[in-house]
Design an enzyme around this catalytic site. Structure first.
Site, PDB file in Angstrom:
ATOM      1  N   ASN A 188     -12.974 -17.096  -8.696  1.00 27.60           N
ATOM      2  CA  ASN A 188     -13.667 -18.333  -9.083  1.00 27.60           C
ATOM      3  C   ASN A 188     -12.728 -19.519  -9.302  1.00 27.60           C
ATOM      4  O   ASN A 188     -13.045 -20.649  -8.962  1.00 27.60           O
ATOM      5  CB  ASN A 188     -14.561 -18.092 -10.314  1.00 27.60           C
ATOM      6  CG  ASN A 188     -13.802 -17.559 -11.494  1.00 27.60           C
ATOM      7  OD1 ASN A 188     -12.745 -16.948 -11.350  1.00 27.60           O
ATOM      8  ND2 ASN A 188     -14.322 -17.807 -12.669  1.00 27.60           N
ATOM      9  N   GLU A 206      -9.831 -10.051 -19.301  1.00 30.05           N
ATOM     10  CA  GLU A 206     -10.675 -11.234 -19.519  1.00 30.05           C
ATOM     11  C   GLU A 206     -11.869 -11.066 -18.598  1.00 30.05           C
ATOM     12  O   GLU A 206     -11.728 -11.115 -17.376  1.00 30.05           O
ATOM     13  CB  GLU A 206      -9.860 -12.505 -19.216  1.00 30.05           C
ATOM     14  CG  GLU A 206     -10.381 -13.719 -19.949  1.00 30.05           C
ATOM     15  CD  GLU A 206     -11.448 -14.431 -19.172  1.00 30.05           C
ATOM     16  OE1 GLU A 206     -12.639 -14.245 -19.505  1.00 30.05           O
ATOM     17  OE2 GLU A 206     -11.103 -15.157 -18.238  1.00 30.05           O
ATOM     18  N   CYS A 234     -16.284 -18.427 -16.000  1.00 35.26           N
ATOM     19  CA  CYS A 234     -16.691 -17.484 -17.045  1.00 35.26           C
ATOM     20  C   CYS A 234     -17.101 -18.211 -18.318  1.00 35.26           C
ATOM     21  O   CYS A 234     -17.802 -17.662 -19.156  1.00 35.26           O
ATOM     22  CB  CYS A 234     -15.572 -16.485 -17.321  1.00 35.26           C
ATOM     23  SG  CYS A 234     -14.003 -17.267 -17.698  1.00 35.26           S
ATOM     24  N   GLU A 286      -5.170 -14.375 -23.853  1.00 39.59           N
ATOM     25  CA  GLU A 286      -4.158 -15.010 -23.022  1.00 39.59           C
ATOM     26  C   GLU A 286      -3.787 -16.337 -23.679  1.00 39.59           C
ATOM     27  O   GLU A 286      -4.354 -16.717 -24.697  1.00 39.59           O
ATOM     28  CB  GLU A 286      -4.732 -15.256 -21.627  1.00 39.59           C
ATOM     29  CG  GLU A 286      -5.188 -13.984 -20.930  1.00 39.59           C
ATOM     30  CD  GLU A 286      -5.592 -14.211 -19.484  1.00 39.59           C
ATOM     31  OE1 GLU A 286      -6.545 -14.971 -19.251  1.00 39.59           O
ATOM     32  OE2 GLU A 286      -4.941 -13.624 -18.592  1.00 39.59           O
TER      33      GLU A 286
HETATM   34  O1  TXE Z   1     -15.154  -9.251  -9.386  1.00 39.33           O
HETATM   35  P1  TXE Z   1     -14.142  -8.073  -9.478  1.00 39.33           P
HETATM   36  P2  TXE Z   1     -16.332  -9.453  -8.345  1.00 39.33           P
HETATM   37  C1  TXE Z   1     -18.016 -11.568 -12.741  1.00 39.33           C
HETATM   38  C2  TXE Z   1     -19.219 -12.192 -12.095  1.00 39.33           C
HETATM   39  C3  TXE Z   1     -19.275 -11.541 -10.772  1.00 39.33           C
HETATM   40  C4  TXE Z   1     -18.834 -10.151 -11.151  1.00 39.33           C
HETATM   41  C5  TXE Z   1     -18.256  -9.350 -10.036  1.00 39.33           C
HETATM   42  O2  TXE Z   1     -20.388 -11.875 -12.801  1.00 39.33           O
HETATM   43  O3  TXE Z   1     -20.550 -11.545 -10.209  1.00 39.33           O
HETATM   44  O4  TXE Z   1     -17.850 -10.338 -12.113  1.00 39.33           O
HETATM   45  O5  TXE Z   1     -17.366 -10.146  -9.293  1.00 39.33           O
HETATM   46  C6  TXE Z   1     -10.016  -6.644  -8.259  1.00 39.33           C
HETATM   47  N1  TXE Z   1      -9.012  -1.844  -9.757  1.00 39.33           N
HETATM   48  N2  TXE Z   1     -16.807 -12.333 -12.623  1.00 39.33           N
HETATM   49  O6  TXE Z   1     -16.923  -8.182  -7.865  1.00 39.33           O
HETATM   50  O7  TXE Z   1     -14.478  -7.013  -8.487  1.00 39.33           O
HETATM   51  C7  TXE Z   1     -10.571  -7.524  -7.156  1.00 39.33           C
HETATM   52  O8  TXE Z   1      -9.977  -7.191  -5.930  1.00 39.33           O
HETATM   53  C8  TXE Z   1      -8.247  -2.944  -9.835  1.00 39.33           C
HETATM   54  C9  TXE Z   1     -16.332 -12.931 -13.830  1.00 39.33           C
HETATM   55  O9  TXE Z   1     -15.867 -10.338  -7.304  1.00 39.33           O
HETATM   56  O10 TXE Z   1     -14.019  -7.742 -10.892  1.00 39.33           O
HETATM   57  C10 TXE Z   1     -10.223  -8.904  -7.668  1.00 39.33           C
HETATM   58  O11 TXE Z   1      -8.856  -9.189  -7.403  1.00 39.33           O
HETATM   59  N3  TXE Z   1      -8.649  -4.159  -9.392  1.00 39.33           N
HETATM   60  C11 TXE Z   1     -14.941 -13.373 -13.725  1.00 39.33           C
HETATM   61  C12 TXE Z   1     -10.436  -8.760  -9.172  1.00 39.33           C
HETATM   62  O12 TXE Z   1     -10.384  -7.361  -9.426  1.00 39.33           O
HETATM   63  C13 TXE Z   1      -9.877  -4.242  -8.858  1.00 39.33           C
HETATM   64  C14 TXE Z   1     -14.489 -13.928 -12.436  1.00 39.33           C
HETATM   65  C15 TXE Z   1     -11.774  -9.292  -9.685  1.00 39.33           C
HETATM   66  O13 TXE Z   1     -12.810  -8.764  -8.915  1.00 39.33           O
HETATM   67  C16 TXE Z   1     -10.718  -3.129  -8.764  1.00 39.33           C
HETATM   68  C17 TXE Z   1     -15.028 -13.230 -11.308  1.00 39.33           C
HETATM   69  C18 TXE Z   1     -10.236  -1.900  -9.238  1.00 39.33           C
HETATM   70  N4  TXE Z   1     -10.967  -0.790  -9.200  1.00 39.33           N
HETATM   71  C19 TXE Z   1     -16.178 -12.487 -11.433  1.00 39.33           C
HETATM   72  N5  TXE Z   1     -11.888  -3.534  -8.205  1.00 39.33           N
HETATM   73  C20 TXE Z   1     -14.389 -14.119 -14.898  1.00 39.33           C
HETATM   74  N6  TXE Z   1     -14.206 -13.424 -16.010  1.00 39.33           N
HETATM   75  O14 TXE Z   1     -14.089 -15.287 -14.826  1.00 39.33           O
HETATM   76  C21 TXE Z   1     -11.778  -4.859  -7.955  1.00 39.33           C
HETATM   77  N7  TXE Z   1     -10.552  -5.298  -8.339  1.00 39.33           N
END
Ligand code: TXE
Length: 480
Positions: free
Chosen positions: A150, A248, A282, A461
């Site tokens: 994001n 986070e 977020c 953080e």
């Molecule tokens: O995030 P992911 P996604 C929320 C938002 C969104 C949901 C899912 O609601 O719809 O999360 O988003 C890595 N081990 N936020 O699926 O998968 C991945 O490659 C280690 C809130 O896109 O959590 C990426 O680099 N790493 C949020 C990172 O994790 C892993 C911002 C985040 O991806 C992994 C984004 C694993 N098993 C989405 N699986 C905020 N807090 O701001 C994935 N990744």
């Protein structure tokens, strides 16, 4: 077509398996570059490079490390326009937002931690006249920084800057959905003078390389920003291995508006806190609680203001909202709007996909959407949507709104609008969230602790919290 490369041991290299994934421009729906589909072999190379570089980097004088971070900041600012355009193409966010927020903040992250580390100190505890205790803070070793899509460069640098400043070597894994600016950063890393192996950036999917990173024996800490479910999975992996964790995660933040607020300022800021970055921050306030006496006025004015927002080509300076980051995410948002309808909500404005002309005709755009008529307990008001969708909920009094604000599993941030500061302090104390804004939103001071409670995460953080996270305290007791 441009091929993004991994950055390992100071060089830009293809993935060992020579496999690539498509990288799509969300505003056009077209594949515009290829991203390494790295695997455990690339992670192994990156970790080994980081491990080999660690003894020298950990002992590099703090002032030298700080200078290298300042070089990064300078290079980012020199390339601000190119980085902002790349971020906008990769993520779908309006280029004006990338120019004014994302990229300057990435430079600020490096600048801030360059200055912070030279001012960092640790404690001493004199035990009467019998002994003196002092705390040493040493870098951890090789750390993993995993970031989301994001705010791609903004959040990636928010992790790697303190990790490097504190003397750790880093394996960074940016989101596979938005890899471009991390790749451009690796090109700048070569110019910034960072020694080989100190910073490594590996591209690929979470399940393949994210998990290979988080379970690796040589990784001593993981700093992660992303979804709550992914955070839980990382915690499950890392906890039995006793790795330090900073998570986070998501939010469902309340934006609480009392009738005595500064109305114009509240309205303008609430528009931003609802729809900035297409609601994909977020910290966005997705549940808007309004004191009953103000409800109908607010509803009319807010809907009117939302209707004036321009959803358009992210490259145009006139667009207020750009594209949703991916087709899958657009579908997720649409499914929540459908759910809101099924739960009995009224769509006051928006609710539909936007079809643009020209180069954006196949892009993934969504109207800013305002919904009311839903109870705080329904799924629409409990689950994170992470899109340009907000709900309006009337409230009678402070006690009622406090209960409703705290009723979700999340606890990241909250905003309170009131001119009654006694009430603001009282509410700030009682709201379950890591960050409270009174009469403002996203007003950031990088020294402050940043993070959430409950399912919004673990740890903080920012400022000293980040430097403490990325160092190991060791107490030395000397008998006098
Ligand atoms: O995030 P992911 P996604 C929320 C938002 C969104 C949901 C899912 O609601 O719809 O999360 O988003 C890595 N081990 N936020 O699926 O998968 C991945 O490659 C280690 C809130 O896109 O959590 C990426 O680099 N790493 C949020 C990172 O994790 C892993 C911002 C985040 O991806 C992994 C984004 C694993 N098993 C989405 N699986 C905020 N807090 O701001 C994935 N990744």
């Amino acid at each position: 077509m441009q091929k993004i490369q991994n950055f390992i041991n100071g060089s830009l290299v293809p993935p060992e398996g020579v496999a690539y994934l498509n990288n799509t421009n969300p505003a056009t729906g077209q594949v515009y570059s290829l991203i390494p589909d790295s695997d455990h072999r690339d992670i192994e190379l990156a970790i080994n490079a980081a491990d080999a570089a660690f003894p020298v980097w950990a002992n590099t004088p703090v002032a030298e490390r700080a200078d290298i971070l300042l070089n990064f900041a300078k290079l980012i600012l020199e390339n601000l326009d190119a980085l902002a355009e790349a971020e906008s193409v990769d993520n779908g966010k309006p280029v004006a937002l990338a120019k004014s927020v994302d990229i300057p903040r990435a430079a600020d992250n490096f600048k801030f931690f360059a200055h912070a580390i030279v001012n960092f100190s640790s404690e001493a505890h004199p035990t009467e006249t019998r002994a003196i205790n002092y705390t040493l803070r040493t870098p951890l070793g090789v750390v993993a920084c995993i970031s989301p899509w994001n705010l791609p460069l903004y959040l990636f640098t928010w992790k790697i800057a303190p990790a490097l400043a504190a003397g750790n070597c880093v394996v960074g894994k940016p989101s596979e959905v938005t890899p471009m600016t991390a790749f451009l950063l690796s090109e700048l890393a070569q110019q910034a003078g960072i020694p080989k192996g100190v910073l490594n950036i590996v591209h690929g999917t979470g399940p393949k390389i994210g998990s290979a990173l988080t379970c690796h024996e040589k990784i001593s800490a993981i700093s992660f920003t992303g979804g709550t479910l992914t955070g839980a999975e990382i915690a499950r992996t890392a906890a039995p291995l006793f790795k330090k964790l900073s998570l986070e995660l998501g939010g469902k933040n309340p934006n609480i508006i009392f009738a005595d607020c500064n109305y114009d300022e509240m309205l303008a800021t609430t528009l931003r806190s609802s729809f900035s970055n297409q609601g994909q921050i977020c910290l966005c306030g997705s549940r808007i609680f309004i004191e009953k006496s103000l409800y109908s006025k607010f509803k009319n004015d807010f809907v009117e203001a939302a209707n004036k927002l321009v959803v358009g080509d992210p490259q145009s300076e006139n667009s207020n909202l750009g594209a949703i980051v991916s087709e899958a995410h657009l579908h997720k948002i649409q499914s929540y709007i459908q759910l809101a309808r099924e739960e009995g909500g009224t769509i006051l404005t928006g609710g539909n996909r936007v079809n643009l002309d020209g180069q954006c005709k196949d892009g993934w755009f969504m109207e800013p959407t305002v919904i009311d008529g839903l109870p705080p307990s329904c799924r629409t008001n409990q689950e994170e949507i992470f899109g340009p969708v907000v709900t309006l909920i009337p409230f009678e009094n402070e006690k009622e709104v406090l209960k409703q604000a705290n009723s979700t599993k999340y606890g990241l941030s909250a905003t309170i609008w009131t001119e009654n500061l006694t009430r603001a302090h009282r509410m700030a104390n009682k709201i379950q969230a890591g960050i409270i804004w009174v009469n403002c939103w996203m007003l950031r001071d990088l020294r402050t602790p940043f993070g959430g409670t409950k399912s919004s995460g673990v740890g903080r953080e920012g400022g000293l919290e980040a430097l403490r996270f990325f160092t190991e305290p060791k107490n030395v007791c000397v008998k006098l």
